[in-house]
Write an enzyme that holds these catalytic residues in place. Structure first.
Site, mmCIF file in Angstrom:
data_model
loop_
_atom_site.group_PDB
_atom_site.id
_atom_site.type_symbol
_atom_site.label_atom_id
_atom_site.label_comp_id
_atom_site.label_asym_id
_atom_site.label_seq_id
_atom_site.Cartn_x
_atom_site.Cartn_y
_atom_site.Cartn_z
ATOM 1 N N ASP A 6 0.350 -1.232 0.327
ATOM 2 C CA ASP A 6 -0.109 -0.147 -0.183
ATOM 3 C C ASP A 6 0.805 1.605 0.130
ATOM 4 O O ASP A 6 1.187 1.346 -1.145
ATOM 5 C CB ASP A 6 -0.886 -0.277 1.093
ATOM 6 C CG ASP A 6 -1.695 1.020 1.685
ATOM 7 O OD1 ASP A 6 -2.322 1.486 -0.128
ATOM 8 O OD2 ASP A 6 -2.515 0.965 2.609
ATOM 9 N N PHE A 54 -10.489 0.040 0.011
ATOM 10 C CA PHE A 54 -10.273 -0.230 1.206
ATOM 11 C C PHE A 54 -11.025 -2.073 1.022
ATOM 12 O O PHE A 54 -11.898 -2.221 1.065
ATOM 13 C CB PHE A 54 -10.417 -0.183 2.562
ATOM 14 C CG PHE A 54 -9.546 -1.143 3.690
ATOM 15 C CD1 PHE A 54 -8.328 -0.193 3.928
ATOM 16 C CD2 PHE A 54 -10.640 -1.684 4.237
ATOM 17 C CE1 PHE A 54 -8.048 -0.836 4.773
ATOM 18 C CE2 PHE A 54 -10.005 -2.315 5.421
ATOM 19 C CZ PHE A 54 -8.093 -1.964 5.432
HETATM 20 P P1 IMP Z 1 1.917 0.066 3.723
HETATM 21 O O1 IMP Z 1 2.988 -0.513 4.895
HETATM 22 O O2 IMP Z 1 0.533 1.019 3.602
HETATM 23 O O3 IMP Z 1 2.565 -0.620 2.569
HETATM 24 O O4 IMP Z 1 0.440 -1.351 4.334
HETATM 25 C C1 IMP Z 1 1.144 -2.726 4.429
HETATM 26 C C2 IMP Z 1 -0.112 -3.168 5.510
HETATM 27 O O5 IMP Z 1 -1.165 -2.584 5.657
HETATM 28 C C3 IMP Z 1 -0.738 -4.511 4.612
HETATM 29 O O6 IMP Z 1 0.432 -5.428 4.165
HETATM 30 C C4 IMP Z 1 -1.815 -4.915 5.540
HETATM 31 O O7 IMP Z 1 -1.861 -5.496 6.434
HETATM 32 C C5 IMP Z 1 -1.846 -2.943 5.492
HETATM 33 N N1 IMP Z 1 -3.233 -2.570 4.462
HETATM 34 C C6 IMP Z 1 -3.053 -2.054 3.328
HETATM 35 N N2 IMP Z 1 -3.879 -1.540 2.395
HETATM 36 C C7 IMP Z 1 -4.782 -2.602 3.023
HETATM 37 C C8 IMP Z 1 -6.540 -2.609 2.032
HETATM 38 O O8 IMP Z 1 -6.589 -2.586 1.171
HETATM 39 N N3 IMP Z 1 -7.446 -3.518 3.438
HETATM 40 C C9 IMP Z 1 -6.642 -4.667 4.449
HETATM 41 N N4 IMP Z 1 -5.248 -4.018 5.591
HETATM 42 C C10 IMP Z 1 -4.705 -2.977 3.899
#
Ligand code: IMP
Ligand code: MG
Length: 188
Positions: A108, A157
């Site tokens: 993300d 989401f």
């Molecule tokens: P990042 O550090 O922002 O890349 O987020 C990574 C983590 O955020 C993932 O491993 C998920 O646990 C959570 N995450 C990000 N987007 C979503 C979503 O749309 N649904 C559920 N979990 C999410």
């Protein structure tokens, strides 16, 4: 609390069906099998979101390999990252000289994987490869890219197939967009 059944009521629409997920994971498994044959990689799953993807992916990878898991949290129970990453469980294996394949549910903002990559680099693995089932490039804040990505998804989401909202919905067999009204009253 009222008895709740039927998680699908909270899902606005299905983004990826079980069949689509299964077919794409077969392709990813075949690519990894071809690229890592003879390298005895170690797959590192990032808990908890990776659990279904890891189980299905590894069944379509036909090479000698080992596995380990880490648990990290960056989110609390909201829907966007706090920017802070906490290691709740570290590896139990020595990764020096090993080809590391990190397995994530979703990339993300990239904050989690960029932190994790730096955290593991100092242990001198032979290489670090990132595999993610879902990629949301529009939300990227850290300079990370996946070497293997299952699906590029829009900025919504999503839950299911390991992905949660406030620890629930991980057991949905498909990936769906959560109805905003489920989380828009968070913190009230
Ligand atoms: P990042 O550090 O922002 O890349 O987020 C990574 C983590 O955020 C993932 O491993 C998920 O646990 C959570 N995450 C990000 N987007 C979503 C979503 O749309 N649904 C559920 N979990 C999410
Ligand atoms: Mg996760």
């Amino acid at each position: 609390m009222a008895e709740r059944t039927g998680m699908e009521r909270d899902v606005e629409r299905i983004l990826l069906t079980e069949e689509q997920i299964r077919a794409r994971i077969k392709e990813l498994g075949a690519e990894i099998t071809r690229d890592f044959a003879g390298k005895n990689p170690i797959f590192v799953g990032v808990l908890k979101g990776c659990f279904m993807f890891m189980a299905d992916l590894l069944r379509s990878v036909d090479i000698y390999c080992t596995m380990d898991f880490m648990a990290v949290s960056s989110y609390g129970s909201g829907t966007s990252t706090t920017g802070a990453v906490k290691i709740n469980k570290d590896l139990s294996s020595d990764i020096a000289g090993r080809h590391l394949i990190i397995v994530e549910d979703i990339l993300d903002s990239g904050v989690t994987l960029s932190y994790l990559t730096k955290y593991l680099e100092v242990r001198r693995p032979a290489s670090i490869t990132l595999v993610t089932l879902l990629d949301k490039p529009s939300r990227r804040r850290a300079d990370v890219h996946a070497d293997y990505a299952g699906f590029e998804v829009e900025d919504a989401f999503v839950v299911g197939y390991g992905l949660d909202y406030a620890e629930e919905y991980r057991n949905l067999p498909y990936i769906g967009v959560l109805k905003p009204e489920v989380y828009e009253h968070q913190g009230e």
